[in-house]
Motif scaffolding. Sequence first.
Motif, PDB file in Angstrom:
ATOM      1  N   GLU A 171       0.829  -1.207   0.000  1.00 39.97           N
ATOM      2  CA  GLU A 171       0.000   0.000   0.000  1.00 39.97           C
ATOM      3  C   GLU A 171       0.864   1.259   0.000  1.00 39.97           C
ATOM      4  O   GLU A 171       0.585   2.217  -0.726  1.00 39.97           O
ATOM      5  CB  GLU A 171      -0.934  -0.001   1.209  1.00 39.97           C
ATOM      6  CG  GLU A 171      -2.061  -1.003   1.101  1.00 39.97           C
ATOM      7  CD  GLU A 171      -2.907  -1.060   2.360  1.00 39.97           C
ATOM      8  OE1 GLU A 171      -2.613  -0.320   3.324  1.00 39.97           O
ATOM      9  OE2 GLU A 171      -3.867  -1.834   2.372  1.00 39.97           O
ATOM     10  N   ARG A 172       1.900   1.266   0.826  1.00 44.97           N
ATOM     11  CA  ARG A 172       2.798   2.420   0.877  1.00 44.97           C
ATOM     12  C   ARG A 172       3.538   2.584  -0.447  1.00 44.97           C
ATOM     13  O   ARG A 172       3.702   3.703  -0.949  1.00 44.97           O
ATOM     14  CB  ARG A 172       3.784   2.268   2.035  1.00 44.97           C
ATOM     15  CG  ARG A 172       4.559   3.547   2.319  1.00 44.97           C
ATOM     16  CD  ARG A 172       5.421   3.447   3.557  1.00 44.97           C
ATOM     17  NE  ARG A 172       6.598   2.639   3.251  1.00 44.97           N
ATOM     18  CZ  ARG A 172       6.980   1.542   3.905  1.00 44.97           C
ATOM     19  NH1 ARG A 172       6.272   1.115   4.929  1.00 44.97           N
ATOM     20  NH2 ARG A 172       8.054   0.886   3.552  1.00 44.97           N
ATOM     21  N   LEU A 173       3.950   1.479  -1.042  1.00 42.18           N
ATOM     22  CA  LEU A 173       4.629   1.525  -2.335  1.00 42.18           C
ATOM     23  C   LEU A 173       3.703   2.075  -3.411  1.00 42.18           C
ATOM     24  O   LEU A 173       4.104   2.912  -4.229  1.00 42.18           O
ATOM     25  CB  LEU A 173       5.129   0.130  -2.713  1.00 42.18           C
ATOM     26  CG  LEU A 173       5.858   0.009  -4.044  1.00 42.18           C
ATOM     27  CD1 LEU A 173       7.150   0.826  -4.007  1.00 42.18           C
ATOM     28  CD2 LEU A 173       6.169  -1.440  -4.346  1.00 42.18           C
ATOM     29  N   GLU A 174       2.443   1.639  -3.423  1.00 44.70           N
ATOM     30  CA  GLU A 174       1.484   2.143  -4.408  1.00 44.70           C
ATOM     31  C   GLU A 174       1.221   3.631  -4.214  1.00 44.70           C
ATOM     32  O   GLU A 174       1.108   4.375  -5.193  1.00 44.70           O
ATOM     33  CB  GLU A 174       0.178   1.354  -4.320  1.00 44.70           C
ATOM     34  CG  GLU A 174       0.262  -0.032  -4.912  1.00 44.70           C
ATOM     35  CD  GLU A 174      -1.041  -0.805  -4.787  1.00 44.70           C
ATOM     36  OE1 GLU A 174      -2.040  -0.236  -4.286  1.00 44.70           O
ATOM     37  OE2 GLU A 174      -1.059  -1.961  -5.198  1.00 44.70           O
ATOM     38  N   ARG A 175       1.121   4.090  -2.971  1.00 42.77           N
ATOM     39  CA  ARG A 175       0.942   5.525  -2.702  1.00 42.77           C
ATOM     40  C   ARG A 175       2.121   6.323  -3.244  1.00 42.77           C
ATOM     41  O   ARG A 175       1.952   7.374  -3.865  1.00 42.77           O
ATOM     42  CB  ARG A 175       0.805   5.775  -1.194  1.00 42.77           C
ATOM     43  CG  ARG A 175      -0.601   5.810  -0.705  1.00 42.77           C
ATOM     44  CD  ARG A 175      -0.706   6.408   0.689  1.00 42.77           C
ATOM     45  NE  ARG A 175       0.414   6.177   1.580  1.00 42.77           N
ATOM     46  CZ  ARG A 175       0.487   5.220   2.501  1.00 42.77           C
ATOM     47  NH1 ARG A 175      -0.520   4.384   2.646  1.00 42.77           N
ATOM     48  NH2 ARG A 175       1.537   5.106   3.265  1.00 42.77           N
ATOM     49  N   ASN A 176       3.323   5.818  -3.004  1.00 42.17           N
ATOM     50  CA  ASN A 176       4.514   6.517  -3.488  1.00 42.17           C
ATOM     51  C   ASN A 176       4.575   6.527  -5.016  1.00 42.17           C
ATOM     52  O   ASN A 176       4.945   7.532  -5.622  1.00 42.17           O
ATOM     53  CB  ASN A 176       5.782   5.890  -2.907  1.00 42.17           C
ATOM     54  CG  ASN A 176       5.926   6.142  -1.422  1.00 42.17           C
ATOM     55  OD1 ASN A 176       5.290   7.035  -0.879  1.00 42.17           O
ATOM     56  ND2 ASN A 176       6.760   5.350  -0.767  1.00 42.17           N
ATOM     57  N   LEU A 177       4.219   5.411  -5.638  1.00 39.68           N
ATOM     58  CA  LEU A 177       4.213   5.355  -7.098  1.00 39.68           C
ATOM     59  C   LEU A 177       3.145   6.283  -7.678  1.00 39.68           C
ATOM     60  O   LEU A 177       3.371   6.925  -8.717  1.00 39.68           O
ATOM     61  CB  LEU A 177       3.998   3.924  -7.580  1.00 39.68           C
ATOM     62  CG  LEU A 177       5.176   2.968  -7.364  1.00 39.68           C
ATOM     63  CD1 LEU A 177       4.791   1.558  -7.776  1.00 39.68           C
ATOM     64  CD2 LEU A 177       6.390   3.435  -8.119  1.00 39.68           C
ATOM     65  N   ASN A 178       1.999   6.380  -7.023  1.00 39.59           N
ATOM     66  CA  ASN A 178       0.964   7.312  -7.478  1.00 39.59           C
ATOM     67  C   ASN A 178       1.444   8.753  -7.360  1.00 39.59           C
ATOM     68  O   ASN A 178       1.162   9.581  -8.227  1.00 39.59           O
ATOM     69  CB  ASN A 178      -0.328   7.116  -6.687  1.00 39.59           C
ATOM     70  CG  ASN A 178      -1.057   5.845  -7.079  1.00 39.59           C
ATOM     71  OD1 ASN A 178      -0.856   5.311  -8.165  1.00 39.59           O
ATOM     72  ND2 ASN A 178      -1.899   5.356  -6.184  1.00 39.59           N
TER      73      ASN A 178
ATOM     74  N   VAL B 224       4.527   9.773  -7.563  1.00 40.68           N
ATOM     75  CA  VAL B 224       5.493   9.987  -8.638  1.00 40.68           C
ATOM     76  C   VAL B 224       4.768  10.179  -9.967  1.00 40.68           C
ATOM     77  O   VAL B 224       5.145  11.051 -10.767  1.00 40.68           O
ATOM     78  CB  VAL B 224       6.483   8.799  -8.718  1.00 40.68           C
ATOM     79  CG1 VAL B 224       7.304   8.840  -9.984  1.00 40.68           C
ATOM     80  CG2 VAL B 224       7.387   8.785  -7.501  1.00 40.68           C
ATOM     81  N   GLU B 225       3.715   9.422 -10.203  1.00 40.72           N
ATOM     82  CA  GLU B 225       2.948   9.554 -11.440  1.00 40.72           C
ATOM     83  C   GLU B 225       2.260  10.918 -11.522  1.00 40.72           C
ATOM     84  O   GLU B 225       2.222  11.536 -12.586  1.00 40.72           O
ATOM     85  CB  GLU B 225       1.906   8.427 -11.541  1.00 40.72           C
ATOM     86  CG  GLU B 225       1.158   8.391 -12.839  1.00 40.72           C
ATOM     87  CD  GLU B 225       2.049   8.089 -14.027  1.00 40.72           C
ATOM     88  OE1 GLU B 225       1.707   8.547 -15.134  1.00 40.72           O
ATOM     89  OE2 GLU B 225       3.074   7.411 -13.862  1.00 40.72           O
TER      90      GLU B 225
ATOM     91  N   HIS C 132       4.878  13.426 -12.417  1.00 35.75           N
ATOM     92  CA  HIS C 132       5.252  13.254 -13.825  1.00 35.75           C
ATOM     93  C   HIS C 132       4.211  13.904 -14.731  1.00 35.75           C
ATOM     94  O   HIS C 132       4.563  14.600 -15.697  1.00 35.75           O
ATOM     95  CB  HIS C 132       5.406  11.772 -14.145  1.00 35.75           C
ATOM     96  CG  HIS C 132       5.701  11.492 -15.574  1.00 35.75           C
ATOM     97  ND1 HIS C 132       6.912  11.816 -16.163  1.00 35.75           N
ATOM     98  CD2 HIS C 132       4.946  10.938 -16.557  1.00 35.75           C
ATOM     99  CE1 HIS C 132       6.888  11.466 -17.429  1.00 35.75           C
ATOM    100  NE2 HIS C 132       5.696  10.934 -17.701  1.00 35.75           N
TER     101      HIS C 132
END
Length: 133
Positions: free
Chosen positions: A25-32, A34-35, A38
């Motif tokens: 969940e934390r990884l997905e939040r961070n990737l979102n 970053v997106e 971008h």
Amino acid sequence: MEEDKIKELFSSYDPELSSSLAFIERLERNLNAVEIIHKENEAVMNRNKVAVAAAALAGFLSGMIFSLILPYLTIIFRTIFESIPGVNGQDLPGGYLQVASWIFVGAVSVFVAVNTYDITLSLQPSKGVRREG
């Protein structure tokens, strides 16, 4: 002796390991995040491209128009120089008047281009990305 103290200090250390679900969940939040950044950067770059194109076109056109009226600008500058006390406009070499006219054309072209860039940026809608969650 020092090694025993260090071992004793770290023997009681038992860090909590997060569950894999919390990590994901934390990884997905961070990737979102970053997106989102971008997409915002991409929108800003597109706005800048349009503004630069408009500024280049406006600067070029204003330069061309003022270049076409360059003979009249030379006459205007001659009149201005003649109105200065102690300066005889007829004694001025033609090169000075031409240089003054071209400097004027360049300054106006730069002024038009810079202001067109600013106005184009301010008129374009800011397409910010909405944040989720």
